[in-house]
Design an enzyme around this catalytic site. Structure first.
Site, PDB file in Angstrom:
ATOM      1  N   CYS A   1      -2.134  -2.557   7.557  1.00 54.84           N
ATOM      2  CA  CYS A   1      -2.023  -3.455   6.409  1.00 54.84           C
ATOM      3  C   CYS A   1      -0.739  -4.277   6.398  1.00 54.84           C
ATOM      4  O   CYS A   1      -0.753  -5.432   5.979  1.00 54.84           O
ATOM      5  CB  CYS A   1      -2.223  -2.670   5.125  1.00 54.84           C
ATOM      6  SG  CYS A   1      -3.940  -2.099   4.997  1.00 54.84           S
TER       7      CYS A   1
ATOM      8  N   ASP B   1       0.794  -1.248   0.000  1.00 52.24           N
ATOM      9  CA  ASP B   1       0.000   0.000   0.000  1.00 52.24           C
ATOM     10  C   ASP B   1       0.823   1.292   0.000  1.00 52.24           C
ATOM     11  O   ASP B   1       0.487   2.246   0.721  1.00 52.24           O
ATOM     12  CB  ASP B   1      -0.963   0.014   1.201  1.00 52.24           C
ATOM     13  CG  ASP B   1      -2.012  -1.095   1.150  1.00 52.24           C
ATOM     14  OD1 ASP B   1      -1.942  -1.936   0.230  1.00 52.24           O
ATOM     15  OD2 ASP B   1      -2.883  -1.125   2.030  1.00 52.24           O
TER      16      ASP B   1
ATOM     17  N   LYS C   1      -7.095  -5.072  -3.012  1.00 46.98           N
ATOM     18  CA  LYS C   1      -7.859  -5.562  -1.856  1.00 46.98           C
ATOM     19  C   LYS C   1      -8.760  -4.453  -1.340  1.00 46.98           C
ATOM     20  O   LYS C   1      -8.485  -3.279  -1.572  1.00 46.98           O
ATOM     21  CB  LYS C   1      -6.898  -6.015  -0.752  1.00 46.98           C
ATOM     22  CG  LYS C   1      -6.002  -4.885  -0.267  1.00 46.98           C
ATOM     23  CD  LYS C   1      -4.987  -5.364   0.716  1.00 46.98           C
ATOM     24  CE  LYS C   1      -4.115  -4.264   1.221  1.00 46.98           C
ATOM     25  NZ  LYS C   1      -4.836  -3.195   1.935  1.00 46.98           N
TER      26      LYS C   1
HETATM   27  C1  VGL Z   1      -4.753   0.895   5.550  1.00 47.28           C
HETATM   28  C2  VGL Z   1      -6.335   1.817   6.926  1.00 47.28           C
HETATM   29  C3  VGL Z   1      -7.287   1.669   5.943  1.00 47.28           C
HETATM   30  C4  VGL Z   1      -3.333   0.503   5.374  1.00 47.28           C
HETATM   31  C5  VGL Z   1      -5.698   0.729   4.567  1.00 47.28           C
HETATM   32  O1  VGL Z   1      -2.865   0.412   4.217  1.00 47.28           O
HETATM   33  O2  VGL Z   1      -2.644   0.264   6.402  1.00 47.28           O
HETATM   34  N1  VGL Z   1      -5.076   1.428   6.727  1.00 47.28           N
HETATM   35  N2  VGL Z   1      -6.956   1.118   4.770  1.00 47.28           N
END
Ligand code: VGL
Ligand code: ZN
Length: 216
Positions: free
Chosen positions: A162, A19, A117
Site C-alpha cells: 500500500c 494503513d 479504500k
Molecule cells: C495491504 C495487503 C492487503 C497494505 C492491504 O496495507 O499494504 N496489503 N491489503
C-alpha cells in the site's frame, strides 16, 4: 557523497500515513513484521507536518482479495481477477471490525482526512489514489490538487504494497513523491519488496529517512 539537503515541511507538503491499522500490526490478521516500529517515527514526523492524511484499508466481508473467498486457495497465493493478477490475503480490515481500526497509538489529532479504500467487493486497492483495476479513483488526487499540495511524503504499512502503490500513483499524478523508509515496514512475500523498490526508483519516487525532515 554530499550530505542530503534537509527537508522543511511547509504549506505545499502533505504526509500520507498509510494503513496503520490493527490487522497490520503485531497480533493482527495480516501482521507486517516489525509493523509497530513505524508508530514512533510517524508520530514524530506528524509533528513536523501541518497537513496529514490517513488511509484506511476497508474491505467488505467476502472481498475478492481474501483467499477465503476463493475455493481451494490459500493466503499469499495468486489468482486472476477481472483486472489482472491478485495476491490473495488472509481476511483483514473488514469494515467495522477492531482489526480495521487505525491504531490509537498514532498521535495525529490534526490529520485532515481519512481516505478509505478497498470497499468495492470485487476490486482490491493498495493505493490510496486508484484501485487495482487502475481505473476506479478514490478522489485523493483531486483533493490534494485542489488544496494545492505539491510534495507527497508516504509512510506506513506495508512498504511493498500500500505504501509503494500509493507513492507510485502520487508520482504519476504529478506530485514530487517521497517514501520515508524508517517510518514504513514491508510484508515481503515472493520478492514483493525488491519489485516495489525497483518500480518506485523507475518512477522517480525518492526514498529518504526521517532524519532528513526538519522537526521530526
Ligand atoms: C495491504 C495487503 C492487503 C497494505 C492491504 O496495507 O499494504 N496489503 N491489503
Ligand atoms: Zn487489504
Amino acid at each position: 557523497m554530499a550530505e542530503q539537503a534537509p527537508i522543511m515541511p511547509g504549506e505545499g507538503d502533505i504526509l500520507i500515513v498509510v494503513d496503520v491499522q490493527y490487522d497490520f500490526l503485531p497480533g493482527g490478521a495480516l501482521a507486517v513484521p516489525d509493523g509497530d516500529a513505524v508508530i514512533a517515527p510517524i508520530n514524530r514526523l506528524a509533528q513536523a507536518f501541518r497537513h496529514v492524511v490517513l488511509t484506511q484499508d476497508w474491505h467488505p466481508e467476502g472481498h475478492a482479495s481474501f483467499a477465503s473467498t476463493h475455493p481451494a486457495k490459500q493466503p499469499f497465493e495468486m489468482t486472476e481477477l477481472h483486472y489482472g493478477s491478485q495476491v490473495l490475503w488472509p481476511n483483514h480490515c473488514v469494515q467495522g471490525t477492531e482489526g480495521a481500526e487505525i491504531s490509537r497509538d498514532l498521535k495525529i489529532p490534526h490529520a485532515q482526512l481519512v481516505i478509505r479504500k478497498g470497499y468495492n467487493a470485487g476490486i482490491d486497492s493498495y493505493s490510496g489514489f486508484k484501485e487495482a483495476d487502475r481505473e476506479t479513483s478514490t478522489g485523493l488526487a483531486g483533493y490534494l490538487k485542489e488544496r494545492g499540495f505539491k510534495r507527497v511524503f508516504c509512510v506506513g504499512l506495508a512498504l511493498d504494497f500500500c505504501v509503494a502503490w500509493t507513492a507510485l500513483d502520487a508520482a504519476e499524478a504529478g506530485f514530487e513523491t517521497h517514501v520515508i523508509e524508517d517510518a514504513s515496514r514491508a510484508i515481503d512475500t515472493n520478492g514483493s519488496l525488491e519489485k516495489a523498490r525497483q518500480e518506485m526508483a523507475a518512477a522517480g519516487v525518492r526514498m529518504i529517512t526521517s532524519d532528513r525532515v526538519v522537526g521530526a
